[in-house]
Scaffold this motif. Structure first.
Motif, PDB file in Angstrom:
ATOM      1  N   CYS A  64      -7.695  -1.369  12.539  1.00  0.00           N
ATOM      2  CA  CYS A  64      -7.549  -2.449  11.381  1.00  0.00           C
ATOM      3  C   CYS A  64      -6.989  -3.654  12.589  1.00  0.00           C
ATOM      4  O   CYS A  64      -7.084  -4.592  12.238  1.00  0.00           O
ATOM      5  CB  CYS A  64      -6.175  -2.116  11.046  1.00  0.00           C
ATOM      6  SG  CYS A  64      -6.309  -0.839   9.898  1.00  0.00           S
ATOM      7  N   ASP A 104     -12.351   1.024   5.920  1.00  0.00           N
ATOM      8  CA  ASP A 104     -12.255   1.592   7.343  1.00  0.00           C
ATOM      9  C   ASP A 104     -11.098   2.548   7.492  1.00  0.00           C
ATOM     10  O   ASP A 104     -10.683   3.015   8.673  1.00  0.00           O
ATOM     11  CB  ASP A 104     -12.038   0.196   8.006  1.00  0.00           C
ATOM     12  CG  ASP A 104     -10.637  -0.385   8.036  1.00  0.00           C
ATOM     13  OD1 ASP A 104      -9.892   0.211   7.106  1.00  0.00           O
ATOM     14  OD2 ASP A 104     -10.543  -1.258   9.040  1.00  0.00           O
ATOM     15  N   ASN A 142     -10.001   5.600  11.221  1.00  0.00           N
ATOM     16  CA  ASN A 142      -9.823   3.936  11.668  1.00  0.00           C
ATOM     17  C   ASN A 142      -9.824   4.038  13.128  1.00  0.00           C
ATOM     18  O   ASN A 142      -9.264   3.407  14.098  1.00  0.00           O
ATOM     19  CB  ASN A 142      -8.121   3.794  11.237  1.00  0.00           C
ATOM     20  CG  ASN A 142      -8.081   2.210  10.884  1.00  0.00           C
ATOM     21  OD1 ASN A 142      -7.346   1.520  11.795  1.00  0.00           O
ATOM     22  ND2 ASN A 142      -8.841   1.551  10.170  1.00  0.00           N
ATOM     23  N   ARG A 165      -0.177 -12.000   2.374  1.00  0.00           N
ATOM     24  CA  ARG A 165      -1.195 -12.028   3.307  1.00  0.00           C
ATOM     25  C   ARG A 165      -1.981 -13.240   3.420  1.00  0.00           C
ATOM     26  O   ARG A 165      -3.076 -13.558   4.334  1.00  0.00           O
ATOM     27  CB  ARG A 165      -2.100 -10.715   3.779  1.00  0.00           C
ATOM     28  CG  ARG A 165      -1.214  -9.487   3.896  1.00  0.00           C
ATOM     29  CD  ARG A 165      -2.109  -8.377   4.310  1.00  0.00           C
ATOM     30  NE  ARG A 165      -2.434  -8.581   5.533  1.00  0.00           N
ATOM     31  CZ  ARG A 165      -3.415  -7.537   6.386  1.00  0.00           C
ATOM     32  NH1 ARG A 165      -3.994  -6.672   5.499  1.00  0.00           N
ATOM     33  NH2 ARG A 165      -4.004  -7.964   7.437  1.00  0.00           N
ATOM     34  N   TYR A 210      -7.017   3.010   0.962  1.00  0.00           N
ATOM     35  CA  TYR A 210      -7.289   1.431   0.152  1.00  0.00           C
ATOM     36  C   TYR A 210      -8.196   0.641   0.919  1.00  0.00           C
ATOM     37  O   TYR A 210      -8.626  -0.210   0.233  1.00  0.00           O
ATOM     38  CB  TYR A 210      -5.922   1.124  -0.311  1.00  0.00           C
ATOM     39  CG  TYR A 210      -5.144   0.535   1.306  1.00  0.00           C
ATOM     40  CD1 TYR A 210      -4.205   1.527   1.778  1.00  0.00           C
ATOM     41  CD2 TYR A 210      -5.284  -0.549   1.928  1.00  0.00           C
ATOM     42  CE1 TYR A 210      -3.892   1.320   3.090  1.00  0.00           C
ATOM     43  CE2 TYR A 210      -4.654  -0.864   3.049  1.00  0.00           C
ATOM     44  CZ  TYR A 210      -4.084  -0.114   3.696  1.00  0.00           C
ATOM     45  OH  TYR A 210      -3.279  -0.340   4.808  1.00  0.00           O
ATOM     46  N   ASN A 244       0.765  -1.221  -0.210  1.00  0.00           N
ATOM     47  CA  ASN A 244      -0.046  -0.210   0.051  1.00  0.00           C
ATOM     48  C   ASN A 244       0.835   1.117   0.031  1.00  0.00           C
ATOM     49  O   ASN A 244       2.139   1.050   0.373  1.00  0.00           O
ATOM     50  CB  ASN A 244      -1.111   0.054   1.188  1.00  0.00           C
ATOM     51  CG  ASN A 244      -0.216   0.243   2.458  1.00  0.00           C
ATOM     52  OD1 ASN A 244       0.370   1.046   2.698  1.00  0.00           O
ATOM     53  ND2 ASN A 244      -0.160  -0.841   3.534  1.00  0.00           N
ATOM     54  N   ALA A 259       2.879   0.458   8.390  1.00  0.00           N
ATOM     55  CA  ALA A 259       2.538  -0.470   7.466  1.00  0.00           C
ATOM     56  C   ALA A 259       0.945  -0.186   7.071  1.00  0.00           C
ATOM     57  O   ALA A 259       0.254  -1.049   6.178  1.00  0.00           O
ATOM     58  CB  ALA A 259       2.302  -1.687   8.515  1.00  0.00           C
ATOM     59  N   ARG A 264      -8.764  -3.373  -2.880  1.00  0.00           N
ATOM     60  CA  ARG A 264      -8.703  -4.827  -2.381  1.00  0.00           C
ATOM     61  C   ARG A 264      -9.742  -5.622  -2.639  1.00  0.00           C
ATOM     62  O   ARG A 264      -9.667  -6.564  -3.439  1.00  0.00           O
ATOM     63  CB  ARG A 264      -8.521  -4.576  -0.890  1.00  0.00           C
ATOM     64  CG  ARG A 264      -7.198  -3.785  -0.455  1.00  0.00           C
ATOM     65  CD  ARG A 264      -5.790  -4.415  -0.939  1.00  0.00           C
ATOM     66  NE  ARG A 264      -4.518  -3.864  -0.623  1.00  0.00           N
ATOM     67  CZ  ARG A 264      -3.925  -3.946   0.607  1.00  0.00           C
ATOM     68  NH1 ARG A 264      -4.541  -4.611   1.454  1.00  0.00           N
ATOM     69  NH2 ARG A 264      -2.777  -3.382   0.699  1.00  0.00           N
ATOM     70  N   ASP A 275       1.904  -8.710   8.862  1.00  0.00           N
ATOM     71  CA  ASP A 275       0.585  -7.776   8.768  1.00  0.00           C
ATOM     72  C   ASP A 275      -0.419  -8.357   9.803  1.00  0.00           C
ATOM     73  O   ASP A 275      -1.518  -7.919   9.761  1.00  0.00           O
ATOM     74  CB  ASP A 275       0.334  -7.621   7.514  1.00  0.00           C
ATOM     75  CG  ASP A 275       0.949  -6.210   6.719  1.00  0.00           C
ATOM     76  OD1 ASP A 275       1.238  -5.574   7.471  1.00  0.00           O
ATOM     77  OD2 ASP A 275       0.793  -6.397   5.743  1.00  0.00           O
TER      78      ASP A 275
HETATM   79  C1  LIG Z   1      -7.164   0.472   8.110  1.00  0.00           C
HETATM   80  N1  LIG Z   1      -6.321  -0.712   7.129  1.00  0.00           N
HETATM   81  C2  LIG Z   1      -6.086  -0.094   6.310  1.00  0.00           C
HETATM   82  C3  LIG Z   1      -6.925  -1.906   7.533  1.00  0.00           C
HETATM   83  N2  LIG Z   1      -8.065  -2.318   7.743  1.00  0.00           N
HETATM   84  N3  LIG Z   1      -5.831  -2.829   7.635  1.00  0.00           N
HETATM   85  C4  LIG Z   1      -4.220  -2.439   7.628  1.00  0.00           C
HETATM   86  C5  LIG Z   1      -3.788  -3.312   6.651  1.00  0.00           C
HETATM   87  C6  LIG Z   1      -2.243  -3.018   6.527  1.00  0.00           C
HETATM   88  C7  LIG Z   1      -1.521  -3.985   5.548  1.00  0.00           C
HETATM   89  N4  LIG Z   1      -0.117  -3.546   5.568  1.00  0.00           N
HETATM   90  C8  LIG Z   1      -2.125  -4.042   4.109  1.00  0.00           C
HETATM   91  O1  LIG Z   1      -1.539  -3.049   3.410  1.00  0.00           O
HETATM   92  O2  LIG Z   1      -2.857  -4.945   3.873  1.00  0.00           O
END
Ligand SMILES: CN(C)C(=N)NCCC[C@H](N)C(=O)O
Length: 291
Positions: free
Chosen positions: A284, A192, A239, A115, A189, A47, A278, A161, A90
Motif C-alpha cells: 500500500c 492487493d 500486501n 481521502r 477490501y 475499513n 489503518a 472500493r 492515509d
Molecule cells: C493494502 N491496502 C488495503 C491498500 N492498498 N491501501 C491501504 C489503505 C488504507 C486506508 N486506511 C483506507 O482504508 O483506504
C-alpha cells in the motif's frame, strides 16, 4: 454512447507455460513512489481494521516506513517521494493514488471523502515529473489498491472500493486485458490485500477473499498460484512487494514467507505494526512507476 466491451474473462490470455525457463527472467530494477507518514493517523474508520480509539505511534510508523524505503534502495530500486499533505492521514498509502503502466498514468478517484484530496496531490506530482499521458478517473478507482498488474493483463478488484465501471477506463487507458474479480470479505477490501504477483507466472492469493468466478479467473491467468493461509492474509502477507526475485513480505506472514523461501525467492521480512492499524502494509505504501 456505446460502452466499450472489456476483456472480462481470461480468454486469449491463458498462461504460456511451454518452454518457459525454470525461473522467469527478473526485471529487478524498479521505480517506486512513496509518501512519508508525516501526518499519519487513524482519525476515522473506513475499513474493518481502523479504530480511532487505538493509539498509534507515529515515530514508529515513520521508522518502519523508512526501513521499507531503505530496503528498496538497498535492492537497487529507485524511490521517488511524494510530499505529504496535512489532514490527509492515509496519504502514506501511495499505491492507492494512481496506476502507472508503460509511462502512462490513470488517476485515482477515492470512494471516501476523507481521502478525496489525495488524488489531486498525485495528479500534481505526475504533472510536474514528466508524465504527460495522464487519464483522469471518471468512476471510483483506488489505484493499485485494486489494480494488480500481472504482465499479460491487469487484474482489477471491485466490491468494496473500486467501481466495476472503472475497469473499462482501465482498459481504455492501457490497452491491456482487464480481468475483473469480485472481493467478498470486508477484511480484504482492496485486491492487493488478497493477491500478490510474484513474477510473470507466479502469484500468491488468499482464496477466501474471492468468489468462485474470481478464483477460476485467477487459476486461468497464473500458471503457478501459491495459496496463502488466512493467518498470512490477516498479517497482510499478500500486501507484499516483489521484483521477481526479492519479495518484501510482512514478518508475521510466516507460512507465506516459508513457502516463498522454499521456492528460492529472496524473502525480506518487514514490520509494519503501525500502518496495519489503518489497514495497510508494504505494498500500500509503494506505487510502482512502470516505464
Ligand atoms: C493494502 N491496502 C488495503 C491498500 N492498498 N491501501 C491501504 C489503505 C488504507 C486506508 N486506511 C483506507 O482504508 O483506504
Amino acid at each position: 454512447m456505446t460502452m466499450q466491451v472489456v476483456a472480462r474473462d481470461t480468454a486469449g490470455i491463458a498462461p504460456e507455460t511451454a518452454g518457459r525457463p525454470s525461473r522467469p527472467a527478473g526485471r529487478p530494477a524498479r521505480t517506486y513512489l512513496m509518501c512519508p507518514p508525516e501526518h499519519f493517523a487513524v482519525e476515522y474508520a473506513i475499513n474493518a481494521w481502523m479504530d480511532p480509539s487505538t493509539p498509534i505511534d507515529r515515530d514508529r510508523a515513520m521508522a518502519e516506513w523508512e526501513r521499507l524505503r531503505a530496503t528498496y534502495v538497498s535492492l537497487g530500486h529507485t524511490v521517488h517521494l511524494l510530499e505529504p499533505v496535512e489532514h490527509l492521514p492515509d496519504m502514506v498509502f501511495a499505491a492507492n493514488g494512481a496506476t502507472v503502466v508503460g509511462g502512462m498514468v490513470m488517476g485515482a478517484r477515492f470512494r471516501h471523502p476523507e481521502r478525496h484530496g489525495e488524488a489531486e496531490a498525485h495528479r500534481r506530482w505526475f504533472e510536474s515529473h514528466g508524465y504527460p499521458r495522464f487519464t483522469p478517473a471518471v468512476h471510483v478507482n483506488e489505484g493499485e489498491g485494486d489494480h494488480v498488474y500481472a504482465y499479460r493483463a491487469i487484474v482489477a478488484g471491485h466490491g468494496f472500493r473500486t467501481d466495476p465501471r472503472a475497469h473499462n477506463e482501465l482498459h481504455d487507458a492501457f490497452g491491456l486485458p482487464v480481468v475483473s474479480v469480485a472481493l467478498v470479505d470486508p477484511r480484504f477490501y482492496h485486491l492487493d490485500t488478497a493477491l500478490c504477483v510474484i513474477d510473470s507466472f507466479t502469484a500468491a492469493y488468499y482464496p477466501g477473499a474471492f468468489d468462485e468466478d474470481g478464483l477460476l479467473k485467477l487459476k486461468t491467468l497464473f500458471p503457478e498460484l501459491i495459496e496463502a493461509t488466512e493467518e498470512d492474509a490477516l498479517a497482510f502477507g499478500l500486501n507484499a512487494v516483489s521484483d521477481g526475485r526479492h519479495v518484501v513480505v510482512p514478518h508475521d506472514a510466516a507460512h507465506l514467507r516459508a513457502v516463498l523461501t522454499q521456492r528460492d525467492y529472496d524473502v525480506i521480512p518487514v514490520e509494519m505494526t503501525e500502518l496495519r492499524k489503518a489497514g495497510g502494509g508494504p505494498k500500500c505504501c509503494t506505487l510502482e512507476l512502470r516505464p
